[in-house]
Structures are given as C-alpha cells and as structure tokens.
Design an enzyme around this catalytic site. Structure first.
Site, PDB file in Angstrom:
ATOM      1  N   HIS A 121     -28.614 -44.417 -39.134  1.00  0.00           N
ATOM      2  CA  HIS A 121     -27.403 -44.285 -39.966  1.00  0.00           C
ATOM      3  C   HIS A 121     -27.573 -44.987 -41.323  1.00  0.00           C
ATOM      4  O   HIS A 121     -28.682 -45.314 -41.718  1.00  0.00           O
ATOM      5  CB  HIS A 121     -26.172 -44.773 -39.200  1.00  0.00           C
ATOM      6  CG  HIS A 121     -26.142 -44.280 -37.775  1.00  0.00           C
ATOM      7  ND1 HIS A 121     -25.767 -43.001 -37.446  1.00  0.00           N
ATOM      8  CD2 HIS A 121     -26.491 -44.896 -36.603  1.00  0.00           C
ATOM      9  CE1 HIS A 121     -25.863 -42.854 -36.131  1.00  0.00           C
ATOM     10  NE2 HIS A 121     -26.304 -43.971 -35.604  1.00  0.00           N
ATOM     11  N   GLU A 158     -22.727 -50.298 -36.906  1.00  0.00           N
ATOM     12  CA  GLU A 158     -24.041 -50.015 -36.326  1.00  0.00           C
ATOM     13  C   GLU A 158     -25.104 -49.971 -37.408  1.00  0.00           C
ATOM     14  O   GLU A 158     -26.222 -50.453 -37.213  1.00  0.00           O
ATOM     15  CB  GLU A 158     -24.016 -48.692 -35.558  1.00  0.00           C
ATOM     16  CG  GLU A 158     -25.362 -48.369 -34.914  1.00  0.00           C
ATOM     17  CD  GLU A 158     -25.415 -46.978 -34.309  1.00  0.00           C
ATOM     18  OE1 GLU A 158     -24.381 -46.286 -34.286  1.00  0.00           O
ATOM     19  OE2 GLU A 158     -26.514 -46.578 -33.863  1.00  0.00           O
ATOM     20  N   HIS A 214     -31.028 -48.100 -32.995  1.00  0.00           N
ATOM     21  CA  HIS A 214     -29.601 -47.772 -32.870  1.00  0.00           C
ATOM     22  C   HIS A 214     -28.914 -48.756 -31.948  1.00  0.00           C
ATOM     23  O   HIS A 214     -29.544 -49.571 -31.268  1.00  0.00           O
ATOM     24  CB  HIS A 214     -29.432 -46.361 -32.281  1.00  0.00           C
ATOM     25  CG  HIS A 214     -29.853 -45.269 -33.192  1.00  0.00           C
ATOM     26  ND1 HIS A 214     -28.979 -44.574 -33.977  1.00  0.00           N
ATOM     27  CD2 HIS A 214     -31.091 -44.773 -33.466  1.00  0.00           C
ATOM     28  CE1 HIS A 214     -29.646 -43.675 -34.685  1.00  0.00           C
ATOM     29  NE2 HIS A 214     -30.934 -43.772 -34.394  1.00  0.00           N
ATOM     30  N   GLU A 296     -31.532 -47.683 -28.097  1.00  0.00           N
ATOM     31  CA  GLU A 296     -30.116 -48.064 -28.159  1.00  0.00           C
ATOM     32  C   GLU A 296     -30.061 -49.484 -27.615  1.00  0.00           C
ATOM     33  O   GLU A 296     -30.207 -49.714 -26.420  1.00  0.00           O
ATOM     34  CB  GLU A 296     -29.262 -47.119 -27.304  1.00  0.00           C
ATOM     35  CG  GLU A 296     -29.301 -45.664 -27.725  1.00  0.00           C
ATOM     36  CD  GLU A 296     -28.432 -45.379 -28.941  1.00  0.00           C
ATOM     37  OE1 GLU A 296     -27.792 -46.310 -29.453  1.00  0.00           O
ATOM     38  OE2 GLU A 296     -28.396 -44.204 -29.374  1.00  0.00           O
TER      39      GLU A 296
HETATM   40 ZN    ZN Z   1     -26.866 -44.514 -33.704  1.00  0.00          ZN
END
Ligand code: ZN
Length: 332
Positions: A121, A158, A214, A296
């Site tokens: 992102h 994030e 992430h 993640e």
């Molecule tokens: Zn993400």
C-alpha cells in the site's frame, strides 16, 4: 491489508465495512486453504516450517534454532567486521528511489544477491482512490491498481507499518551484504505503485527473493501471522510455474524465523495453523517471475496484535525474522 490481499474473516459480517471484495474471493481462498486443510498435510507442512526439512525430504538447516539467529556458523562468520549501519543509514528516505546510488553493500552471506522488498500500500492511497481503483491486468483477472490497506482501531495505517518494517528489513539485509530495492520509498510518490508495477520491479531487478510486507485487517480475536504463497497459475501474462516451489521454501523459512524472533504464532484463522496460505488472486504474486511471498505480520484489528504491530521494538523483531528467513533461503 485490505481488498487486494485480505483473506475473508472466518465469519460473515465481521469484516470492516469497506472490505468489499473479500467475499467475492471466498471461493478462491477456500480452494487455496483447502489445499492445506487435510490434517495430515497440515501437520506435515507445520513440520516443514518448524523442523526445517524440505518438501522433497531433503534435510536442511532448521529455521528455528535455539539460538537467537538463524544464520549458520559460516554465515555468522561472514557477518562481523562489516559496517552495515553506515551503508544502511544512508539509503532510506532519500525522497526519490535511486537504488543505483546506494553505497556498496557490506560483505556477508547475501553479497551478490538482490532482494526486493515491497512495502504494501501507500499512505497516500486514501487520498487517491480514483487512481488506485483503476483496473489493471494481473493475467488471471483484472483488479484494482492498489488498495488503501487497513488501519488499527486507533488509526495507525497499514501503509505506515509496512514502510517501517520494510526499511528496517532493508537495513538488516544490507548488513548481510544484499543489494536491496524497495518498490517505493516514503514520500516518493503520491499513491501506489500499482500491483503490476510492484511485480515488475522485482522481475526487472532479477531479484533472488521478493517479500511484500502487509498486516491484515480482519475481526478481533483473529490473531497471528501468515505467509501467502503463489498458486500455480498460467493465464495471460501470469505464469508462476517456476516460482511456486522456491517461493514455498522462502515462505517456510520466513515463517519459522518470524515466529522465533517475534514470538508470534501462526494465524489462528486460516492456514490450519501452518502460517502458510496459497492464493491465486494476487497480482503481485501472479505476475512475479522471481521467488516471492507476502507476509501478513498480524491483525491490525485485534487489540493484542495491534499492540505488537504499533511497537517499534516488535517491528524490529519482525524485520529481523524476515531477514533471517531470506538469509536461510538464499544462504542455506
Ligand atoms: Zn495489505
């Protein structure tokens, strides 16, 4: 993470309100998870992650040594005497990305290796929804160029988390001698890059390993980390046949080391406790020609996980675990 790579929460209606696409990918995810679901296989995979033997049964160094570092004695020997902090401290935050201008890396087990780190992102994506919503071709499908990512309940983004861990990861990898390329730097672009460009940067760098960083955004109570591995896909410009096996090894190495350095457990809400999930719906994986995984690191919407994710000390441990996993993959 959200949209682009957020797996569905275990119960319907528990996702944050803007998570519109996750339910549309349920069938795809179920296929990926189902591949890992049988208890025997799950147990086997877990054994791979935490005991360190390869899928082919070939013995290799454990990613979970009792000591503080995953590096082999030979790798450890190569580490001292270098000056990683100097080379690392000069490269982050330069404004415009210029890998060629980076100082010569330290000598170490990753000397001569290139690692691409993809901070998931962009903090600017929230202000550029039209741009990031443009559709791009990921071979198997068309989907959004990029997504906003999630936040903790207190508003820690994030995208802030991924950039912080990624820059720490770069420092750790440069200390081991790697050439490190980030797909974007803090402030170097208003939004994105698109997932297609994120993949292309790894490909054009001929990266020996690529990691996209992430954190997840699912309902509270879902905890832990997981690694997303590329499925075998062949459609349009997507062809992952050559990267599926090495990416799995990379992911197993990272999972074991990440668990060790952070003390976090594999996700309790997917992956059957293995910390590994295979997906075929992520452009960043489908379009990669180089070994690549997503990690993640935890669930930003869970208070206990968020307490870790917002801690600089924990993020350093996270970066070190990922780095150790890459060293194990490339140097083992
Ligand atoms: Zn993400």
């Amino acid at each position: 993470m959200r949209n682009d790579n957020s797996p569905p929460p275990p119960e319907s209606g528990s996702s944050i309100s803007t998570d519109r696409p996750w339910f549309t990918r349920r069938s795809t995810l179920v296929v990926g998870v189902a591949a890992l679901a049988p208890a025997a296989l799950a147990g086997w995979v877990l054994a791979q992650v935490f005991a360190g033997s390869g899928p082919d049964g070939q013995a290799r160094p454990t990613p979970l040594p009792a000591s503080h570092s995953a590096l082999s004695p030979g790798q450890r020997d190569a580490k001292p005497g270098s000056t990683p902090s100097e080379s690392a401290s000069t490269s982050p935050g330069a404004g415009t990305s210029s890998p060629a201008a980076a100082p010569a890396p330290a000598k170490g087990p990753l000397t001569g290796r290139t690692v691409v780190v993809d901070p998931g992102h962009n903090t600017g994506n929230f202000k550029h929804t039209d741009e990031i919503d443009q559709q791009v071709d990921i071979g198997t499908n068309r989907k959004e160029c990029d997504t906003t990512g999630t936040t903790t309940n207190s508003g820690y983004m994030e995208a802030e988390f991924t950039m912080d861990v990624s820059t720490r990861l770069r420092t750790a990898l440069e200390a081991q001698g790697a050439k490190v390329v980030l797909t974007h730097e803090t402030g170097d672009r208003a939004w994105g890059p698109c997932i297609t460009e994120r993949a292309r940067i790894g490909n054009e760098a001929k990266a020996d390993a690529v990691v996209s960083v992430h954190a997840d955004g699912v309902s509270a109570g879902n905890r832990g980390f997981h690694i997303i591995l590329p499925a075998t896909v062949k459609s349009g410009s997507a062809d992952t046949a050559k990267i599926v096996d090495p990416s799995r090894e990379l992911g197993e190495r990272i999972a074991g080391n990440f668990a060790r350095t952070t003390g976090s457990a594999p996700a309790n809400y997917l992956g059957s406790g293995t910390g590994l999930v295979v997906r075929d719906d992520l452009g960043g994986l489908n379009l990669s020609t180089q070994p690549k995984v997503f990690i993640e690191c935890g669930n930003m919407r869970d208070a206990k996980d968020a307490a870790q994710l917002t801690s600089p000390e924990w993020r350093q441990k996270a970066a070190q675990g990922i780095a150790d996993g890459i060293v194990g993959f490339l140097g083992g």
